[in-house]
Design an enzyme around this catalytic site. Structure first.
Site, PDB file in Angstrom:
ATOM      1  N   GLU A  66      17.387 -13.601   0.617  1.00  0.00           N
ATOM      2  CA  GLU A  66      17.627 -13.525  -0.676  1.00  0.00           C
ATOM      3  C   GLU A  66      19.069 -13.135  -0.948  1.00  0.00           C
ATOM      4  O   GLU A  66      19.774 -13.202  -2.040  1.00  0.00           O
ATOM      5  CB  GLU A  66      16.527 -12.455  -1.338  1.00  0.00           C
ATOM      6  N   PRO A 109       0.313  -1.224  -0.035  1.00  0.00           N
ATOM      7  CA  PRO A 109      -0.490  -0.635   0.043  1.00  0.00           C
ATOM      8  C   PRO A 109       1.158   1.134   0.011  1.00  0.00           C
ATOM      9  O   PRO A 109       1.653   1.129   0.581  1.00  0.00           O
ATOM     10  CB  PRO A 109      -1.113  -0.220   1.273  1.00  0.00           C
TER      11      PRO A 109
HETATM   12  C1  6MZ Z   1      12.002  -8.334  -2.765  1.00  0.00           C
HETATM   13  C2  6MZ Z   1      10.265  -7.414  -3.884  1.00  0.00           C
HETATM   14  C3  6MZ Z   1      10.738  -8.595  -5.292  1.00  0.00           C
HETATM   15  O1  6MZ Z   1       4.128  -4.319  -3.872  1.00  0.00           O
HETATM   16  O2  6MZ Z   1       4.512  -2.316  -5.859  1.00  0.00           O
HETATM   17  N1  6MZ Z   1       9.802  -7.158  -4.701  1.00  0.00           N
HETATM   18  N2  6MZ Z   1      11.188  -7.946  -2.936  1.00  0.00           N
HETATM   19  N3  6MZ Z   1      12.332  -9.819  -3.811  1.00  0.00           N
HETATM   20  C4  6MZ Z   1      12.157  -9.562  -4.875  1.00  0.00           C
HETATM   21  N4  6MZ Z   1      12.355 -10.501  -5.615  1.00  0.00           N
HETATM   22  C5  6MZ Z   1      13.288 -10.074  -7.128  1.00  0.00           C
HETATM   23  N5  6MZ Z   1       9.788  -8.521  -6.082  1.00  0.00           N
HETATM   24  C6  6MZ Z   1       8.927  -7.523  -5.989  1.00  0.00           C
HETATM   25  O3  6MZ Z   1       5.316  -5.112  -6.058  1.00  0.00           O
HETATM   26  C7  6MZ Z   1       6.576  -4.176  -6.353  1.00  0.00           C
HETATM   27  C8  6MZ Z   1       7.417  -4.658  -4.706  1.00  0.00           C
HETATM   28  O4  6MZ Z   1       7.287  -6.411  -4.792  1.00  0.00           O
HETATM   29  C9  6MZ Z   1       8.843  -6.208  -3.817  1.00  0.00           C
HETATM   30  C10 6MZ Z   1       9.118  -4.383  -3.293  1.00  0.00           C
HETATM   31  O5  6MZ Z   1       9.119  -4.178  -3.615  1.00  0.00           O
HETATM   32  C11 6MZ Z   1       8.726  -3.751  -5.550  1.00  0.00           C
HETATM   33  O6  6MZ Z   1       8.743  -2.383  -5.082  1.00  0.00           O
HETATM   34  P1  6MZ Z   1       3.744  -3.967  -4.896  1.00  0.00           P
HETATM   35  O7  6MZ Z   1       2.308  -4.644  -5.774  1.00  0.00           O
END
Ligand code: 6MZ
Length: 360
Positions: A224, A99
Site C-alpha cells: 500500500e 478483535p
Molecule cells: C490498511 C485498513 C485499510 O478491523 O476495526 N483497514 N488497513 N489499509 C486500508 N486501506 C484503506 N482499511 C481498513 O476495521 C477497520 C480497520 O481495518 C484496517 C485498519 O486497521 C482499520 O483500523 P476493523 O473492523
C-alpha cells in the site's frame, strides 16, 4: 447500475468498521455528543467528507472505533453490514475485523468477536450461513435448484481476524489463538492490516507462521506504500492472497505473477487514498490481461462511499470490459475464497443459475 446490482458477487476484502453506513455513524456520533464524550460538530464533517488521504483514513478509523467499540454496537454494525452486502446480491462475504480489547466497557478480544457472531445471528432480512460445522446456523445443508429459485435471499459469511500493524507479537498471537478457537463459528483466516507506515513485518511473522502451521488461511495488505523490503518479504511468505499491491516494481511484479498469489483489488480505495494516482494506470488491467488471479473488492464501502456493484461498474467502464467478462470475473472469485469445497459447489450453482437467467 441495476445490472451490476443484479449479478451475484463475491466480496473478499471488506473491513467491518470501514463498511458502516454513514447514517449509523452519524447516529452513534450524535448519541456520544449528547453524552458529552465527543463534540458532534467536530466529527460530523469528518464522517461526511469523501476525499481522504491514507493518513486521514487512519485518523478516521480511530474516530470510528471510539463510536463503535462496545458490544451492542459491534453487534449492530455487523448485522447492518451483512444486510447491506446481501441487498446488492453479494452471495459470499469474507468479512474481516480486528478483535479489540477495551477495558472501560469490559471488552476482551473474545467478547468483541462474540458480539460480531451475535450480529451474524441477528440478521433477519436474509438467511446467513456462517458456521461450517453447526447445522443450526446453516439454513440449508446444500443448495438445490428449487432453493435457488426461492425469493428469500441467502448469504454465506466467513470471518477473517485482522492483526493491526500497531500490535505486538504477543497481541498478534492472541488473535491467532482466538481464530483457532472460533473456527467452528466460521473464522477461516487471518489478515494483516492497519496503517502501512506503522510496524515491522518481523513483528507479525512469528504469529503468521504459526497461523499457517495451524491451517488458517492468510491474506496480507501488501504494497500500500513503497516499502521494497517488506513487499519482497511478504511475497516470499506466499500468503493465500494479498490486498492492494499498489507499489510493486518490475521485479516484484514478476515475482507476484510467477507466484500466482491472487490479488484483492480495491479500485475506489486506491484512487481516493492516492495509492494509485489515476484509474487509467491502475494495475488491475495489467494483471487482468496477464490472466493473474484477481478479485474486485470494496475495502471500506462506508469510508469510501462505494459498494461492490459500483466497483464492478467502475472496472467495466474504466477498462472497457463487457458484461460477459465482468460476470466471469465475478464467478472466478469462487476459486479464491477461504471456505470449504461444499460452499464452492453451492456458489457455482448460484452463478450458473444466474447466468441462465441473464442469458434469457
Ligand atoms: C490498511 C485498513 C485499510 O478491523 O476495526 N483497514 N488497513 N489499509 C486500508 N486501506 C484503506 N482499511 C481498513 O476495521 C477497520 C480497520 O481495518 C484496517 C485498519 O486497521 C482499520 O483500523 P476493523 O473492523
Amino acid at each position: 447500475m441495476e445490472w451490476w446490482v443484479s449479478i451475484p458477487k463475491i466480496e473478499l476484502h471488506a473491513h467491518l468498521n470501514g463498511s458502516i453506513r454513514d447514517s449509523t455513524l452519524l447516529e452513534l456520533a450524535r448519541v456520544l455528543g449528547e453524552r458529552g464524550t465527543i463534540l458532534f460538530s467536530d466529527v460530523e464533517h469528518v464522517i461526511r467528507k469523501n476525499d481522504r488521504s491514507l493518513t486521514e483514513v487512519f485518523k478516521l478509523f480511530d474516530l470510528i472505533h471510539i463510536l463503535t467499540t462496545d458490544h451492542s454496537t459491534v453487534t449492530r454494525i455487523t448485522k447492518e453490514v451483512v444486510e447491506d452486502f446481501a441487498s446488492e446480491n453479494v452471495v459470499y462475504l469474507e468479512l474481516r475485523t480486528t478483535p479489540k480489547r477495551k477495558d472501560s466497557v469490559g471488552m476482551s478480544k473474545r467478547s468483541y468477536m462474540e458480539a460480531v457472531i451475535e450480529g451474524l445471528r441477528a440478521v433477519s432480512a436474509v438467511d446467513v450461513d456462517f458456521a461450517p460445522d453447526n447445522s443450526q446456523t446453516r439454513s440449508f445443508p446444500s443448495i438445490d435448484d428449487t432453493q435457488i429459485q426461492t425469493t428469500r435471499k441467502k448469504i454465506y459469511v466467513r470471518l477473517l481476524l485482522s492483526i493491526d500493524r500497531r500490535e505486538s507479537t504477543e497481541a498478534a498471537m492472541e488473535t491467532i489463538k482466538l481464530a483457532l478457537e472460533m473456527r467452528h463459528l466460521g473464522v477461516v483466516g487471518i489478515d494483516l492490516s492497519g496503517n502501512p507506515i506503522v510496524g515491522e513485518w518481523s513483528t507479525f511473522m512469528p504469529a503468521l507462521k504459526f497461523a499457517r502451521e495451524q491451517g488458517l488461511f492468510i491474506t496480507l495488505h501488501c504494497g500500500e506504500v513503497p516499502n521494497r523490503a517488506e513487499i519482497n518479504a511478504m511475497l516470499d511468505f506466499l500468503p493465500q492472497r494479498i490486498g492492494h499491491a499498489c507499489w510493486l516494481v518490475e521485479e516484484e511484479w514478476r515475482k507476484l505473477k510467477s507466484s500466482k498469489i491472487p490479488v484483492e483489488i480495491c479500485l475506489t480505495s486506491n484512487i481516493t487514498t492516492a495509492s494509485v494516482s489515476s484509474i487509467d494506470i491502475h494495475h488491475f488491467i495489467d494483471l487482468y490481461n496477464s490472466k493473474h488471479p484477481l478479485i474486485l473488492c470494496t475495502d471500506d464501502s462506508g469510508v469510501f462511499s462505494t459498494s461492490l456493484s459500483r466497483e464492478y461498474k467502475l472496472a467495466s467502464s474504466a477498462f472497457g470490459l463487457g458484461s460477459t467478462e465482468m460476470f466471469q470475473l465475478a464467478k472466478t472469485a469462487i476459486d479464491f475464497i477461504f471456505a470449504d469445497d461444499g460452499v464452492k459447489k453451492d456458489l457455482i450453482k448460484i452463478f450458473e443459475s444466474a447466468s441462465e437467467k441473464l442469458g434469457s
